[in-house]
Design an enzyme around this catalytic site. Structure first.
Site, PDB file in Angstrom:
ATOM      1  N   PHE A 137      53.594  42.431  23.970  1.00 15.33           N
ATOM      2  CA  PHE A 137      54.605  42.595  22.913  1.00 15.33           C
ATOM      3  C   PHE A 137      54.551  41.443  21.901  1.00 15.33           C
ATOM      4  O   PHE A 137      54.259  41.650  20.707  1.00 15.33           O
ATOM      5  CB  PHE A 137      55.973  42.712  23.598  1.00 15.33           C
ATOM      6  CG  PHE A 137      57.154  42.503  22.707  1.00 15.33           C
ATOM      7  CD1 PHE A 137      57.227  43.117  21.460  1.00 15.33           C
ATOM      8  CD2 PHE A 137      58.209  41.699  23.116  1.00 15.33           C
ATOM      9  CE1 PHE A 137      58.336  42.921  20.637  1.00 15.33           C
ATOM     10  CE2 PHE A 137      59.314  41.506  22.310  1.00 15.33           C
ATOM     11  CZ  PHE A 137      59.373  42.109  21.059  1.00 15.33           C
ATOM     12  N   LEU A 179      44.672  43.146  30.164  1.00 17.07           N
ATOM     13  CA  LEU A 179      45.275  44.484  30.042  1.00 17.07           C
ATOM     14  C   LEU A 179      46.041  44.905  31.296  1.00 17.07           C
ATOM     15  O   LEU A 179      46.200  46.091  31.556  1.00 17.07           O
ATOM     16  CB  LEU A 179      44.213  45.532  29.656  1.00 17.07           C
ATOM     17  CG  LEU A 179      43.434  45.230  28.370  1.00 17.07           C
ATOM     18  CD1 LEU A 179      42.374  46.293  28.111  1.00 17.07           C
ATOM     19  CD2 LEU A 179      44.369  45.118  27.159  1.00 17.07           C
ATOM     20  N   ILE A 211      72.473  51.468  32.953  1.00 15.24           N
ATOM     21  CA  ILE A 211      72.954  50.091  32.822  1.00 15.24           C
ATOM     22  C   ILE A 211      73.046  49.531  34.240  1.00 15.24           C
ATOM     23  O   ILE A 211      73.695  50.129  35.109  1.00 15.24           O
ATOM     24  CB  ILE A 211      74.336  50.034  32.125  1.00 15.24           C
ATOM     25  CG1 ILE A 211      74.189  50.419  30.647  1.00 15.24           C
ATOM     26  CG2 ILE A 211      74.961  48.648  32.260  1.00 15.24           C
ATOM     27  CD1 ILE A 211      75.474  50.341  29.828  1.00 15.24           C
ATOM     28  N   TYR A 254      60.433  33.670  38.812  1.00  6.85           N
ATOM     29  CA  TYR A 254      59.858  33.673  37.454  1.00  6.85           C
ATOM     30  C   TYR A 254      60.152  32.354  36.746  1.00  6.85           C
ATOM     31  O   TYR A 254      59.256  31.703  36.215  1.00  6.85           O
ATOM     32  CB  TYR A 254      60.438  34.855  36.662  1.00  6.85           C
ATOM     33  CG  TYR A 254      60.142  34.822  35.185  1.00  6.85           C
ATOM     34  CD1 TYR A 254      58.847  35.035  34.699  1.00  6.85           C
ATOM     35  CD2 TYR A 254      61.159  34.598  34.252  1.00  6.85           C
ATOM     36  CE1 TYR A 254      58.584  35.010  33.336  1.00  6.85           C
ATOM     37  CE2 TYR A 254      60.905  34.578  32.889  1.00  6.85           C
ATOM     38  CZ  TYR A 254      59.610  34.781  32.439  1.00  6.85           C
ATOM     39  OH  TYR A 254      59.346  34.756  31.082  1.00  6.85           O
ATOM     40  N   GLY A 295      49.509  44.759  29.165  1.00  8.67           N
ATOM     41  CA  GLY A 295      49.379  45.041  27.742  1.00  8.67           C
ATOM     42  C   GLY A 295      48.537  46.283  27.495  1.00  8.67           C
ATOM     43  O   GLY A 295      47.951  46.852  28.418  1.00  8.67           O
ATOM     44  N   ASP A 345      40.567  37.364  32.264  1.00  5.23           N
ATOM     45  CA  ASP A 345      41.738  36.967  33.060  1.00  5.23           C
ATOM     46  C   ASP A 345      41.957  35.471  32.905  1.00  5.23           C
ATOM     47  O   ASP A 345      41.015  34.688  33.057  1.00  5.23           O
ATOM     48  CB  ASP A 345      41.469  37.330  34.535  1.00  5.23           C
ATOM     49  CG  ASP A 345      42.743  37.279  35.354  1.00  5.23           C
ATOM     50  OD1 ASP A 345      43.403  36.206  35.388  1.00  5.23           O
ATOM     51  OD2 ASP A 345      43.096  38.314  35.949  1.00  5.23           O
ATOM     52  N   ALA A 373      51.289  36.336  30.771  1.00  3.08           N
ATOM     53  CA  ALA A 373      52.125  36.010  31.942  1.00  3.08           C
ATOM     54  C   ALA A 373      52.526  37.272  32.688  1.00  3.08           C
ATOM     55  O   ALA A 373      52.407  38.386  32.168  1.00  3.08           O
ATOM     56  CB  ALA A 373      53.398  35.284  31.489  1.00  3.08           C
TER      57      ALA A 373
HETATM   58  N1  LIG Z   1      59.729  39.087  25.633  1.00  3.76           N
HETATM   59  C1  LIG Z   1      60.660  38.194  25.891  1.00  3.76           C
HETATM   60  O1  LIG Z   1      61.852  38.409  25.598  1.00  3.76           O
HETATM   61  C2  LIG Z   1      60.315  36.865  26.534  1.00  3.76           C
HETATM   62  C3  LIG Z   1      61.374  35.982  26.868  1.00  3.76           C
HETATM   63  C4  LIG Z   1      61.056  34.755  27.453  1.00  3.76           C
HETATM   64  C5  LIG Z   1      59.741  34.401  27.660  1.00  3.76           C
HETATM   65  N2  LIG Z   1      58.736  35.276  27.348  1.00  3.76           N
HETATM   66  C6  LIG Z   1      57.349  34.849  27.590  1.00  3.76           C
HETATM   67  O2  LIG Z   1      56.594  35.126  26.414  1.00  3.76           O
HETATM   68  C7  LIG Z   1      55.263  35.518  26.771  1.00  3.76           C
HETATM   69  C8  LIG Z   1      54.920  36.861  26.137  1.00  3.76           C
HETATM   70  O3  LIG Z   1      55.857  37.833  26.584  1.00  3.76           O
HETATM   71  P1  LIG Z   1      55.737  39.370  26.201  1.00  3.76           P
HETATM   72  O4  LIG Z   1      57.113  39.904  26.158  1.00  3.76           O
HETATM   73  O5  LIG Z   1      54.847  39.549  25.044  1.00  3.76           O
HETATM   74  O6  LIG Z   1      55.044  39.939  27.522  1.00  3.76           O
HETATM   75  P2  LIG Z   1      54.041  41.172  27.715  1.00  3.76           P
HETATM   76  O7  LIG Z   1      54.085  41.519  29.161  1.00  3.76           O
HETATM   77  O8  LIG Z   1      54.294  42.224  26.701  1.00  3.76           O
HETATM   78  O9  LIG Z   1      52.633  40.492  27.404  1.00  3.76           O
HETATM   79  C9  LIG Z   1      51.987  39.649  28.325  1.00  3.76           C
HETATM   80  C10 LIG Z   1      50.507  39.960  28.232  1.00  3.76           C
HETATM   81  O10 LIG Z   1      49.807  39.100  29.150  1.00  3.76           O
HETATM   82  C11 LIG Z   1      48.764  39.864  29.733  1.00  3.76           C
HETATM   83  N3  LIG Z   1      48.389  39.263  31.018  1.00  3.76           N
HETATM   84  C12 LIG Z   1      49.139  39.230  32.153  1.00  3.76           C
HETATM   85  N4  LIG Z   1      48.451  38.624  33.129  1.00  3.76           N
HETATM   86  C13 LIG Z   1      47.267  38.256  32.594  1.00  3.76           C
HETATM   87  C14 LIG Z   1      46.136  37.590  33.136  1.00  3.76           C
HETATM   88  N5  LIG Z   1      46.093  37.205  34.411  1.00  3.76           N
HETATM   89  N6  LIG Z   1      45.069  37.360  32.312  1.00  3.76           N
HETATM   90  C15 LIG Z   1      45.102  37.763  31.004  1.00  3.76           C
HETATM   91  N7  LIG Z   1      46.148  38.420  30.454  1.00  3.76           N
HETATM   92  C16 LIG Z   1      47.210  38.658  31.258  1.00  3.76           C
HETATM   93  C17 LIG Z   1      49.336  41.258  29.899  1.00  3.76           C
HETATM   94  O11 LIG Z   1      48.334  42.252  30.060  1.00  3.76           O
HETATM   95  C18 LIG Z   1      50.150  41.402  28.625  1.00  3.76           C
HETATM   96  O12 LIG Z   1      49.401  42.008  27.600  1.00  3.76           O
HETATM   97  C19 LIG Z   1      55.218  35.516  28.294  1.00  3.76           C
HETATM   98  O13 LIG Z   1      54.699  34.268  28.722  1.00  3.76           O
HETATM   99  C20 LIG Z   1      56.669  35.630  28.704  1.00  3.76           C
HETATM  100  O14 LIG Z   1      56.910  35.068  29.971  1.00  3.76           O
HETATM  101  C21 LIG Z   1      58.995  36.502  26.782  1.00  3.76           C
END
Ligand SMILES: NC(=O)c1ccc[n+]([C@@H]2O[C@H](COP(=O)([O-])OP(=O)(O)OC[C@H]3O[C@@H](n4cnc5c(N)ncnc54)[C@H](O)[C@@H]3O)[C@@H](O)[C@H]2O)c1
Length: 313
Positions: free
Chosen positions: A14, A36, A200, A140, A39, A54, A75
């Site tokens: 995202f 992926l 909810i 987490y 994602g 990875d 993540a």
């Molecule tokens: N979205 C939020 O509201 C939010 C809030 C706090 C923190 N975060 C942090 O922001 C970052 C991005 O969040 P997001 O919402 O885009 O998450 P997301 O899950 O949409 O994207 C994370 C991406 O990381 C990839 N991924 C996971 N494990 C992997 C690996 N081992 N090797 C390579 N790629 C890998 C996934 O395939 C995915 O495309 C994350 O670190 C998340 O913890 C997000």
């Protein structure tokens, strides 16, 4: 830095895919890495040089060569999934992140901007919550806090340059709706558009600080351009919060379906309230600009065009 080579880990996710879009528009050369796992390849913007890999593997080291900056966003990040599998959570978020830091160190990358999380404030009862009030509780948030400790060690021993971002609830187009329990915005919009009852968890009174992804991208860009972000940790939220019920009401007031939500037992590991103290980020001239109504309307538009249209196809 207003031009240069940028690497994004988690580019198919995202925040990563939205950031890639923005950096390309600003004229940066963007490489994206993702395995992926969560994602989706189709949402990686055209123009990104995509590498499937990875973050836990040493095979990714060559990708870091010649990069001016790295945004590390990959993540495992669904709190309830992380509660079920702390070992994989640590493997991806801690070991994977240290591997990314090491790759960046070996390649001599000048700046690493990486994602921590507002979950680090789970045990805090200070609202709005400033960056100092770190009280991680869930698996987490423990993993995100461990990233911080490793970053500090890399600064201590290798003089690396980090900026840590503590996102609150980021929302907007491409928000992950495929998870077993999707974030509330996309979950409510999709269910209501399908004519189904959204769920909810708990009473709906939990309050969250929601921040629109374009506003987050404004801060992402500032991290490249403003040296005052070097070595800093910043809350990235809106400084306002809404209850889950408020969000349901706001989505329903746009869609006008007449459908009521169903309630299920509360999810484990989630805090009752989040509210960012954004004084530090604002002191650099940044501020969130998108109202909840505007952000939700854009999210609805995206889900209608991309998710619902795809489902029909
Ligand atoms: N979205 C939020 O509201 C939010 C809030 C706090 C923190 N975060 C942090 O922001 C970052 C991005 O969040 P997001 O919402 O885009 O998450 P997301 O899950 O949409 O994207 C994370 C991406 O990381 C990839 N991924 C996971 N494990 C992997 C690996 N081992 N090797 C390579 N790629 C890998 C996934 O395939 C995915 O495309 C994350 O670190 C998340 O913890 C997000």
């Amino acid at each position: 830095m207003s031009s240069g080579k940028i690497l994004i880990t988690g580019v198919a996710g995202f925040i990563g895919s939205n950031l890639a879009d923005r950096l390309l528009k600003e004229g940066y050369e963007v490489t994206g890495l993702d395995n992926l796992a969560y994602g989706v390849k189709e949402q990686i913007p055209a123009g990104v040089k995509f590498i499937k890999g990875d973050i836990r593997s040493k095979d990714i080291y060559p990708v870091f060569k010649g990069m001016d900056a790295v945004y590390h966003l990959a993540a495992k990040n669904c709190i309830s999934d992380c509660q079920i599998d702390p070992v994989e959570t640590s493997d991806i978020n801690v070991t994977g992140t240290v591997n990314v830091f090491e790759a960046a160190k070996q390649a001599g990358v000048k700046k690493v901007i990486y994602a921590e999380s507002s979950a680090i404030y789970e045990g805090s009862s200070k609202y709005p919550t400033p960056e100092e009030d770190e009280k991680p509780e869930s698996f987490y948030s423990a993993s995100k806090f461990a990233e911080k400790i490793f970053a500090e060690a890399y600064v201590r021993f290798h003089k690396m340059n980090f900026t840590a971002l503590r996102y609150f609830c980021v929302y907007g187009p491409r928000q992950d709706y495929r998870r077993s329990i999707p974030p509330v915005m996309s979950a409510f919009i999709i269910k209501l558009l399908r004519g189904e009852k959204p769920t909810i968890y708990g009473t709906g009174e939990k309050r969250r600080d929601f921040v629109y992804v374009d506003d987050v991208n404004d801060f992402h860009l500032l991290c490249l351009k403003d040296r005052r972000t070097d070595g800093g940790t910043f809350n990235v939220g809106s400084g306002e919060n809404y209850s889950v019920q408020d969000i349901f009401n706001a989505v329903e007031s746009i869609l006008k379906t007449g459908i009521n939500p169903e309630h299920k037992a509360d999810l484990p590991g989630e805090s009752q309230l989040t509210l960012a103290d954004i004084t530090k980020a604002k002191s650099l001239g940044w501020k969130p600009k998108t109202s909840l109504k505007e952000g939700l309307s854009k999210s609805v538009e995206y889900i209608r065009e991309h998710v619902m249209a795809q489902a029909k196809a």
